[in-house]
Scaffold this motif. Structure first.
Motif, PDB file in Angstrom:
ATOM      1  N   VAL A  52      43.540   6.749  46.661  1.00 19.27           N
ATOM      2  CA  VAL A  52      44.901   7.281  46.591  1.00 19.27           C
ATOM      3  C   VAL A  52      45.623   6.623  45.420  1.00 19.27           C
ATOM      4  CG1 VAL A  52      45.843   5.644  48.294  1.00 19.27           C
ATOM      5  CG2 VAL A  52      47.031   7.784  47.858  1.00 19.27           C
ATOM      6  N   PHE A  53      46.189   7.456  44.558  1.00 19.54           N
ATOM      7  CA  PHE A  53      46.844   7.020  43.325  1.00 19.54           C
ATOM      8  C   PHE A  53      48.272   7.534  43.331  1.00 19.54           C
ATOM      9  CE2 PHE A  53      42.360   7.147  42.645  1.00 19.54           C
ATOM     10  CZ  PHE A  53      42.082   6.075  41.796  1.00 19.54           C
ATOM     11  N   ASP A  54      49.225   6.606  43.212  1.00 24.44           N
ATOM     12  CA  ASP A  54      50.642   6.973  43.318  1.00 24.44           C
ATOM     13  C   ASP A  54      51.289   7.050  41.947  1.00 24.44           C
ATOM     14  OD1 ASP A  54      53.095   7.296  45.116  1.00 24.44           O
ATOM     15  OD2 ASP A  54      53.723   5.700  43.754  1.00 24.44           O
ATOM     16  N   THR A  55      51.976   8.163  41.694  1.00 24.93           N
ATOM     17  CA  THR A  55      52.658   8.383  40.426  1.00 24.93           C
ATOM     18  C   THR A  55      53.964   9.131  40.692  1.00 24.93           C
ATOM     19  OG1 THR A  55      52.417   9.336  38.192  1.00 24.93           O
ATOM     20  CG2 THR A  55      51.346  10.517  40.000  1.00 24.93           C
ATOM     21  N   ALA A  56      54.615   9.603  39.632  1.00 24.61           N
ATOM     22  CA  ALA A  56      55.839  10.407  39.739  1.00 24.61           C
ATOM     23  C   ALA A  56      56.073  11.085  38.412  1.00 24.61           C
ATOM     24  CB  ALA A  56      57.045   9.531  40.109  1.00 24.61           C
ATOM     25  N   ASP A  57      56.736  12.235  38.453  1.00 28.27           N
ATOM     26  CA  ASP A  57      56.999  12.925  37.192  1.00 28.27           C
ATOM     27  C   ASP A  57      57.961  12.134  36.298  1.00 28.27           C
ATOM     28  OD1 ASP A  57      59.341  13.393  38.650  1.00 28.27           O
ATOM     29  OD2 ASP A  57      59.158  15.587  38.625  1.00 28.27           O
ATOM     30  N   VAL A  58      58.801  11.290  36.902  1.00 27.86           N
ATOM     31  CA  VAL A  58      59.779  10.534  36.116  1.00 27.86           C
ATOM     32  C   VAL A  58      59.150   9.338  35.408  1.00 27.86           C
ATOM     33  CG1 VAL A  58      60.524   8.890  37.903  1.00 27.86           C
ATOM     34  CG2 VAL A  58      62.183   9.723  36.207  1.00 27.86           C
ATOM     35  N   TYR A  59      57.928   8.951  35.773  1.00 30.44           N
ATOM     36  CA  TYR A  59      57.283   7.824  35.106  1.00 30.44           C
ATOM     37  C   TYR A  59      56.834   8.265  33.721  1.00 30.44           C
ATOM     38  CZ  TYR A  59      57.004   5.804  39.834  1.00 30.44           C
ATOM     39  OH  TYR A  59      57.301   5.327  41.088  1.00 30.44           O
ATOM     40  N   GLY A  60      57.519   7.785  32.745  1.00 30.08           N
ATOM     41  CA  GLY A  60      57.237   8.165  31.345  1.00 30.08           C
ATOM     42  C   GLY A  60      58.485   8.609  30.615  1.00 30.08           C
ATOM     43  N   PRO A  61      59.089   9.756  30.966  1.00 27.18           N
ATOM     44  CA  PRO A  61      58.682  10.682  32.016  1.00 27.18           C
ATOM     45  C   PRO A  61      57.461  11.520  31.618  1.00 27.18           C
ATOM     46  CG  PRO A  61      60.601  11.528  30.848  1.00 27.18           C
ATOM     47  CD  PRO A  61      60.329  10.168  30.277  1.00 27.18           C
ATOM     48  N   TYR A  62      56.774  12.000  32.605  1.00 27.58           N
ATOM     49  CA  TYR A  62      55.657  12.941  32.530  1.00 27.58           C
ATOM     50  C   TYR A  62      54.339  12.321  32.072  1.00 27.58           C
ATOM     51  CZ  TYR A  62      59.780  15.951  32.536  1.00 27.58           C
ATOM     52  OH  TYR A  62      60.996  16.517  32.833  1.00 27.58           O
ATOM     53  N   THR A  63      54.380  11.271  31.256  1.00 20.88           N
ATOM     54  CA  THR A  63      53.138  10.757  30.679  1.00 20.88           C
ATOM     55  C   THR A  63      52.220  10.131  31.715  1.00 20.88           C
ATOM     56  OG1 THR A  63      54.295   8.707  30.101  1.00 20.88           O
ATOM     57  CG2 THR A  63      54.128  10.380  28.394  1.00 20.88           C
ATOM     58  N   ASN A  64      52.778   9.596  32.803  1.00 20.35           N
ATOM     59  CA  ASN A  64      51.935   8.993  33.825  1.00 20.35           C
ATOM     60  C   ASN A  64      51.104  10.056  34.530  1.00 20.35           C
ATOM     61  OD1 ASN A  64      51.849   7.251  36.783  1.00 20.35           O
ATOM     62  ND2 ASN A  64      51.536   6.144  34.874  1.00 20.35           N
ATOM     63  N   GLU A  65      51.716  11.167  34.848  1.00 21.80           N
ATOM     64  CA  GLU A  65      50.959  12.259  35.454  1.00 21.80           C
ATOM     65  C   GLU A  65      49.884  12.769  34.502  1.00 21.80           C
ATOM     66  OE1 GLU A  65      53.850  14.421  38.709  1.00 21.80           O
ATOM     67  OE2 GLU A  65      53.919  15.162  36.638  1.00 21.80           O
ATOM     68  N   GLN A  66      50.216  12.889  33.234  1.00 25.80           N
ATOM     69  CA  GLN A  66      49.229  13.343  32.252  1.00 25.80           C
ATOM     70  C   GLN A  66      48.043  12.385  32.185  1.00 25.80           C
ATOM     71  OE1 GLN A  66      51.729  13.511  28.805  1.00 25.80           O
ATOM     72  NE2 GLN A  66      52.486  15.569  29.236  1.00 25.80           N
ATOM     73  N   LEU A  67      48.335  11.086  32.205  1.00 20.17           N
ATOM     74  CA  LEU A  67      47.294  10.070  32.168  1.00 20.17           C
ATOM     75  C   LEU A  67      46.355  10.225  33.363  1.00 20.17           C
ATOM     76  CD1 LEU A  67      46.040   7.336  31.249  1.00 20.17           C
ATOM     77  CD2 LEU A  67      47.840   6.201  32.569  1.00 20.17           C
ATOM     78  N   GLY A 110      55.164  21.976  36.936  1.00 22.61           N
ATOM     79  CA  GLY A 110      54.890  21.043  35.853  1.00 22.61           C
ATOM     80  C   GLY A 110      53.905  19.964  36.271  1.00 22.61           C
ATOM     81  N   SER A 111      54.063  19.434  37.478  1.00 19.59           N
ATOM     82  CA  SER A 111      53.149  18.390  37.960  1.00 19.59           C
ATOM     83  C   SER A 111      51.739  18.944  38.147  1.00 19.59           C
ATOM     84  CB  SER A 111      53.665  17.799  39.271  1.00 19.59           C
ATOM     85  OG  SER A 111      54.840  17.037  39.060  1.00 19.59           O
ATOM     86  N   LEU A 112      51.619  20.141  38.692  1.00 23.03           N
ATOM     87  CA  LEU A 112      50.302  20.760  38.843  1.00 23.03           C
ATOM     88  C   LEU A 112      49.602  20.883  37.491  1.00 23.03           C
ATOM     89  CD1 LEU A 112      51.204  23.590  41.373  1.00 23.03           C
ATOM     90  CD2 LEU A 112      49.606  21.717  41.809  1.00 23.03           C
ATOM     91  N   ARG A 113      50.346  21.292  36.501  1.00 24.48           N
ATOM     92  CA  ARG A 113      49.770  21.478  35.164  1.00 24.48           C
ATOM     93  C   ARG A 113      49.340  20.145  34.565  1.00 24.48           C
ATOM     94  NH1 ARG A 113      53.779  23.730  33.455  1.00 24.48           N
ATOM     95  NH2 ARG A 113      54.804  22.027  32.337  1.00 24.48           N
ATOM     96  N   ARG A 114      50.208  19.135  34.651  1.00 22.70           N
ATOM     97  CA  ARG A 114      49.878  17.840  34.043  1.00 22.70           C
ATOM     98  C   ARG A 114      48.729  17.151  34.770  1.00 22.70           C
ATOM     99  NH1 ARG A 114      55.507  18.101  33.529  1.00 22.70           N
ATOM    100  NH2 ARG A 114      55.832  17.122  35.578  1.00 22.70           N
ATOM    101  N   LEU A 115      48.685  17.282  36.087  1.00 21.25           N
ATOM    102  CA  LEU A 115      47.633  16.631  36.866  1.00 21.25           C
ATOM    103  C   LEU A 115      46.322  17.405  36.813  1.00 21.25           C
ATOM    104  CD1 LEU A 115      49.748  15.626  39.998  1.00 21.25           C
ATOM    105  CD2 LEU A 115      48.843  14.071  38.251  1.00 21.25           C
ATOM    106  N   GLY A 116      46.392  18.667  36.417  1.00 18.30           N
ATOM    107  CA  GLY A 116      45.182  19.481  36.321  1.00 18.30           C
ATOM    108  C   GLY A 116      44.568  19.795  37.673  1.00 18.30           C
TER     109      GLY A 116
END
Length: 330
Positions: A52-67, A110-116
């Protein structure tokens, strides 16, 4: 690493990984080299049994989800990504809450797209927006589950009364709160509520934002590190709170373990539904943290930890968080 039943139909490794520090909040903006290091840490976490990996769209913002989307793509079926929605980063660095249904739907896409991913494993409301009826916010999130875009819903730092209201509307899969040896207040009301309602508990900051590792000194924190605003890291508080670290060190010595491992293991003693999510972006600390999975504390250990002094700075930390929350409402 053994698996634990976080909630109904959700079994995860007994220790998770908080990913915010890979992109946000603990110093200067991350470089490409930092990105690669974080990606190695994420891949190593899966090898160690973290799921389990915890993130948020505001981290970065957005770059954490992309990572996470990029680094975990080859092992997507082995992981549950828990992301969050409901906070926006203003240009001045302050946060704004947004629980409007139309925004949540847009943010989910947006999160679905960044997380793939085709569906988000756990979609958490980062903070309750007082400007929007909570039932409207939660109802919109429930629709995302019904549509198959989200598998389970979570919420962070809500009151027990708010948990009751929304759980009756659409079931909560897991909640997320700070829980550690120096932050125990959620043991009194929130944790028993999760037991009663068969809800998971993600315990963020189980090492006290790094302090309980015994490796953090307030005057060493770099500019841009959010802990510089935390009253628990001011000189007077650190001097007092050192007694807590010393006590944890004594317990660690009995087991040939580190203070960080004892701090994490202590969190896991509070229920099979509790999963600590210590944060790091470095492989060496990840491996140390994951080593807590095999550490079983004795009755004597737990008694000694329970008898440690209460951290000072908590009241001022509450005042700081309330001021931040008030700013986010404006």
């Amino acid at each position: 690493m053994r698996h634990t039943r976080l909630a109904e139909n959700l079994s995860v490794g007994e220790i998770g990984l908080g990913c915010s520090s890979m992109s946000y909040g603990y110093g200067p903006a991350r470089t490409a080299q930092d990105h690669e290091e974080s990606a190695r840490t994420l891949r190593r976490a899966v090898e160690l049994g973290v799921s389990v990996f915890d993130t948020a769209d505001v981290y970065g913002p957005y770059t954490n989800e992309q990572l996470l989307g990029e680094a975990l793509a080859p092992v997507r079926e082995e992981t549950t990504i828990a992301t969050k929605v409901g906070l926006l980063l203003r240009p001045d660095g302050t946060l704004e809450r947004n629980g409007r249904p139309e925004y949540l739907r847009e943010a989910c896409e947006g999160s679905l797209r960044r997380l793939g991913v085709e569906a988000i494993g756990l979609y958490q409301l980062h903070r309750v927006d007082p400007a929007v009826p909570l039932e409207e916010t939660w109802g919109a999130l429930g629709e995302l589950v019904t549509e198959g875009k989200v598998l389970g819903l979570g919420i962070s730092h809500a009151t027990a009364e708010e948990l009751e209201r929304i759980h009756a509307l659409f079931p909560i899969t897991a909640v997320q709160y700070e829980l550690s040896v120096w932050e125990r207040r959620n043991l009194a009301e929130i944790l028993p509520w999760t037991w009663k309602n068969d809800v998971g508990f993600l315990a963020c900051c189980p090492i006290g934002r790094g302090y309980l590792s015994g490796r953090i000194a307030g005057d060493e924190l770099v500019a841009g590190d959010s802990r510089r605003r935390d009253p628990r890291f001011e000189a007077e508080a650190l001097a007092h709170n050192q007694h807590i670290v010393d006590g944890i060190r004594r317990v660690a010595a009995r087991h040939g373990a580190t203070p960080a491992q004892v701090a994490i293991a202590w969190v896991t003693t509070h229920g099979d539904n509790v999963v600590p999510i210590p944060g790091t972006r470095r492989v060496r600390w990840l491996e140390e943290n994951a080593g807590a999975a095999g550490l079983r504390l004795s009755t004597e250990d737990l008694r000694d930890i329970d008898n440690l002094p209460v951290a000072i700075g908590e009241k001022r930390w509450d005042e700081h968080r309330e001021a931040t929350a008030e700013s986010a409402r404006k």
